[in-house]
Motif scaffolding. Structure first.
Motif, PDB file in Angstrom:
ATOM      1  N   GLU A  35       0.803  -1.222   0.000  1.00 45.75           N
ATOM      2  CA  GLU A  35       0.000   0.000   0.000  1.00 45.75           C
ATOM      3  C   GLU A  35       0.843   1.283   0.000  1.00 45.75           C
ATOM      4  O   GLU A  35       0.411   2.294  -0.528  1.00 45.75           O
ATOM      5  CB  GLU A  35      -0.943   0.014   1.204  1.00 45.75           C
ATOM      6  CG  GLU A  35      -1.989  -1.076   1.165  1.00 45.75           C
ATOM      7  CD  GLU A  35      -2.942  -0.928  -0.011  1.00 45.75           C
ATOM      8  OE1 GLU A  35      -3.323   0.209  -0.360  1.00 45.75           O
ATOM      9  OE2 GLU A  35      -3.313  -1.976  -0.593  1.00 45.75           O
ATOM     10  N   PHE A  36       1.998   1.256   0.627  1.00 46.93           N
ATOM     11  CA  PHE A  36       2.846   2.439   0.733  1.00 46.93           C
ATOM     12  C   PHE A  36       4.251   2.093   0.249  1.00 46.93           C
ATOM     13  O   PHE A  36       5.231   2.225   0.987  1.00 46.93           O
ATOM     14  CB  PHE A  36       2.886   2.929   2.187  1.00 46.93           C
ATOM     15  CG  PHE A  36       1.530   3.218   2.758  1.00 46.93           C
ATOM     16  CD1 PHE A  36       0.856   4.377   2.426  1.00 46.93           C
ATOM     17  CD2 PHE A  36       0.928   2.320   3.630  1.00 46.93           C
ATOM     18  CE1 PHE A  36      -0.392   4.641   2.950  1.00 46.93           C
ATOM     19  CE2 PHE A  36      -0.326   2.579   4.156  1.00 46.93           C
ATOM     20  CZ  PHE A  36      -0.987   3.746   3.808  1.00 46.93           C
ATOM     21  N   ASN A  37       4.341   1.656  -0.998  1.00 51.85           N
ATOM     22  CA  ASN A  37       5.596   1.112  -1.520  1.00 51.85           C
ATOM     23  C   ASN A  37       6.731   2.134  -1.496  1.00 51.85           C
ATOM     24  O   ASN A  37       7.850   1.819  -1.094  1.00 51.85           O
ATOM     25  CB  ASN A  37       5.383   0.583  -2.940  1.00 51.85           C
ATOM     26  CG  ASN A  37       6.540  -0.249  -3.417  1.00 51.85           C
ATOM     27  OD1 ASN A  37       7.405  -0.605  -2.649  1.00 51.85           O
ATOM     28  ND2 ASN A  37       6.564  -0.539  -4.684  1.00 51.85           N
ATOM     29  N   LYS A  38       6.464   3.358  -1.912  1.00 46.21           N
ATOM     30  CA  LYS A  38       7.520   4.378  -1.953  1.00 46.21           C
ATOM     31  C   LYS A  38       8.054   4.668  -0.552  1.00 46.21           C
ATOM     32  O   LYS A  38       9.269   4.672  -0.330  1.00 46.21           O
ATOM     33  CB  LYS A  38       6.986   5.655  -2.588  1.00 46.21           C
ATOM     34  CG  LYS A  38       8.006   6.741  -2.697  1.00 46.21           C
ATOM     35  CD  LYS A  38       7.411   8.004  -3.271  1.00 46.21           C
ATOM     36  CE  LYS A  38       8.413   9.134  -3.206  1.00 46.21           C
ATOM     37  NZ  LYS A  38       7.776  10.431  -3.292  1.00 46.21           N
ATOM     38  N   GLU A  39       7.154   4.915   0.391  1.00 44.62           N
ATOM     39  CA  GLU A  39       7.560   5.221   1.753  1.00 44.62           C
ATOM     40  C   GLU A  39       8.262   4.030   2.408  1.00 44.62           C
ATOM     41  O   GLU A  39       9.257   4.182   3.114  1.00 44.62           O
ATOM     42  CB  GLU A  39       6.347   5.632   2.600  1.00 44.62           C
ATOM     43  CG  GLU A  39       5.716   6.938   2.170  1.00 44.62           C
ATOM     44  CD  GLU A  39       4.697   6.788   1.039  1.00 44.62           C
ATOM     45  OE1 GLU A  39       4.576   5.684   0.469  1.00 44.62           O
ATOM     46  OE2 GLU A  39       4.039   7.787   0.730  1.00 44.62           O
ATOM     47  N   TYR A  40       7.734   2.839   2.162  1.00 44.02           N
ATOM     48  CA  TYR A  40       8.337   1.620   2.713  1.00 44.02           C
ATOM     49  C   TYR A  40       9.770   1.460   2.211  1.00 44.02           C
ATOM     50  O   TYR A  40      10.684   1.178   2.981  1.00 44.02           O
ATOM     51  CB  TYR A  40       7.489   0.406   2.328  1.00 44.02           C
ATOM     52  CG  TYR A  40       8.031  -0.908   2.812  1.00 44.02           C
ATOM     53  CD1 TYR A  40       7.728  -1.380   4.077  1.00 44.02           C
ATOM     54  CD2 TYR A  40       8.846  -1.694   2.005  1.00 44.02           C
ATOM     55  CE1 TYR A  40       8.222  -2.587   4.536  1.00 44.02           C
ATOM     56  CE2 TYR A  40       9.346  -2.901   2.444  1.00 44.02           C
ATOM     57  CZ  TYR A  40       9.028  -3.342   3.703  1.00 44.02           C
ATOM     58  OH  TYR A  40       9.525  -4.533   4.154  1.00 44.02           O
ATOM     59  N   SER A  41       9.947   1.660   0.915  1.00 43.79           N
ATOM     60  CA  SER A  41      11.280   1.514   0.324  1.00 43.79           C
ATOM     61  C   SER A  41      12.255   2.538   0.893  1.00 43.79           C
ATOM     62  O   SER A  41      13.419   2.218   1.154  1.00 43.79           O
ATOM     63  CB  SER A  41      11.208   1.657  -1.196  1.00 43.79           C
ATOM     64  OG  SER A  41      10.415   0.646  -1.742  1.00 43.79           O
ATOM     65  N   GLU A  42      11.788   3.770   1.090  1.00 44.34           N
ATOM     66  CA  GLU A  42      12.653   4.798   1.657  1.00 44.34           C
ATOM     67  C   GLU A  42      13.059   4.451   3.093  1.00 44.34           C
ATOM     68  O   GLU A  42      14.221   4.603   3.469  1.00 44.34           O
ATOM     69  CB  GLU A  42      11.943   6.145   1.655  1.00 44.34           C
ATOM     70  CG  GLU A  42      11.806   6.757   0.272  1.00 44.34           C
ATOM     71  CD  GLU A  42      11.001   8.040   0.271  1.00 44.34           C
ATOM     72  OE1 GLU A  42      10.544   8.473   1.350  1.00 44.34           O
ATOM     73  OE2 GLU A  42      10.822   8.608  -0.814  1.00 44.34           O
ATOM     74  N   ILE A  43      12.116   3.985   3.865  1.00 41.79           N
ATOM     75  CA  ILE A  43      12.407   3.644   5.268  1.00 41.79           C
ATOM     76  C   ILE A  43      13.350   2.453   5.349  1.00 41.79           C
ATOM     77  O   ILE A  43      14.313   2.459   6.103  1.00 41.79           O
ATOM     78  CB  ILE A  43      11.101   3.374   6.032  1.00 41.79           C
ATOM     79  CG1 ILE A  43      10.323   4.685   6.195  1.00 41.79           C
ATOM     80  CG2 ILE A  43      11.393   2.744   7.391  1.00 41.79           C
ATOM     81  CD1 ILE A  43       8.934   4.504   6.729  1.00 41.79           C
ATOM     82  N   MET A  44      13.091   1.432   4.551  1.00 39.29           N
ATOM     83  CA  MET A  44      13.907   0.224   4.618  1.00 39.29           C
ATOM     84  C   MET A  44      15.322   0.454   4.067  1.00 39.29           C
ATOM     85  O   MET A  44      16.253  -0.214   4.484  1.00 39.29           O
ATOM     86  CB  MET A  44      13.228  -0.926   3.884  1.00 39.29           C
ATOM     87  CG  MET A  44      11.922  -1.374   4.532  1.00 39.29           C
ATOM     88  SD  MET A  44      12.052  -1.744   6.284  1.00 39.29           S
ATOM     89  CE  MET A  44      12.887  -3.313   6.212  1.00 39.29           C
ATOM     90  N   SER A  45      15.472   1.397   3.139  1.00 41.72           N
ATOM     91  CA  SER A  45      16.801   1.661   2.598  1.00 41.72           C
ATOM     92  C   SER A  45      17.594   2.627   3.472  1.00 41.72           C
ATOM     93  O   SER A  45      18.789   2.801   3.283  1.00 41.72           O
ATOM     94  CB  SER A  45      16.689   2.219   1.183  1.00 41.72           C
ATOM     95  OG  SER A  45      16.130   3.516   1.213  1.00 41.72           O
ATOM     96  N   GLY A  46      16.922   3.290   4.433  1.00 41.63           N
ATOM     97  CA  GLY A  46      17.599   4.208   5.330  1.00 41.63           C
ATOM     98  C   GLY A  46      17.667   5.628   4.798  1.00 41.63           C
ATOM     99  O   GLY A  46      18.277   6.491   5.419  1.00 41.63           O
ATOM    100  N   LYS A  47      17.066   5.878   3.640  1.00 41.28           N
ATOM    101  CA  LYS A  47      17.081   7.221   3.079  1.00 41.28           C
ATOM    102  C   LYS A  47      15.991   8.057   3.731  1.00 41.28           C
ATOM    103  O   LYS A  47      14.848   7.648   3.837  1.00 41.28           O
ATOM    104  CB  LYS A  47      16.849   7.176   1.574  1.00 41.28           C
ATOM    105  CG  LYS A  47      17.929   6.461   0.817  1.00 41.28           C
ATOM    106  CD  LYS A  47      17.617   6.422  -0.655  1.00 41.28           C
ATOM    107  CE  LYS A  47      18.659   5.640  -1.419  1.00 41.28           C
ATOM    108  NZ  LYS A  47      18.308   5.516  -2.838  1.00 41.28           N
ATOM    109  N   THR A  48      16.360   9.255   4.186  1.00 42.42           N
ATOM    110  CA  THR A  48      15.375  10.186   4.747  1.00 42.42           C
ATOM    111  C   THR A  48      15.546  11.531   4.094  1.00 42.42           C
ATOM    112  O   THR A  48      16.616  11.867   3.601  1.00 42.42           O
ATOM    113  CB  THR A  48      15.558  10.328   6.270  1.00 42.42           C
ATOM    114  OG1 THR A  48      16.874  10.765   6.532  1.00 42.42           O
ATOM    115  CG2 THR A  48      15.281   9.007   6.971  1.00 42.42           C
ATOM    116  N   ASN A  49      14.491  12.300   4.090  1.00 42.45           N
ATOM    117  CA  ASN A  49      14.546  13.642   3.494  1.00 42.45           C
ATOM    118  C   ASN A  49      15.031  14.658   4.480  1.00 42.45           C
ATOM    119  O   ASN A  49      14.891  14.661   5.599  1.00 42.45           O
ATOM    120  CB  ASN A  49      13.176  14.059   2.963  1.00 42.45           C
ATOM    121  CG  ASN A  49      12.795  13.187   1.782  1.00 42.45           C
ATOM    122  OD1 ASN A  49      13.646  12.617   1.118  1.00 42.45           O
ATOM    123  ND2 ASN A  49      11.504  13.099   1.531  1.00 42.45           N
TER     124      ASN A  49
END
Length: 49
Positions: A35-49
Motif C-alpha cells: 500500500e505504501f511502496n515508496k515510503e516503505y522503500s525509503e524507510i527500509m533503505s535508510g534514506k530520509t529527506n
C-alpha cells in the motif's frame, strides 16, 4: 540424513503465541510494502529527506 528426518529431530519450535506474533508482523509488513511502496522503500533503505 534428509531434511524431513532432520525436522522431526528438532525438539524446540516456536510456541503458538510466538508464531502468531511473527505472522501478524509479516502480514503488517506485507500490507505496508504493497500500500505504501515508496515510503516503505525509503524507510527500509535508510534514506530520509
Amino acid at each position: 540424513m534428509d531434511f524431513i528426518n532432520f525436522l522431526s529431530e528438532i525438539n524446540y519450535m516456536f510456541t503458538k503465541p510466538q508464531g502468531v506474533a511473527y505472522l501478524r508482523e509479516s502480514i503488517a509488513m506485507m500490507f505496508y510494502k504493497i500500500e505504501f511502496n515508496k515510503e516503505y522503500s525509503e524507510i527500509m533503505s535508510g534514506k530520509t529527506n
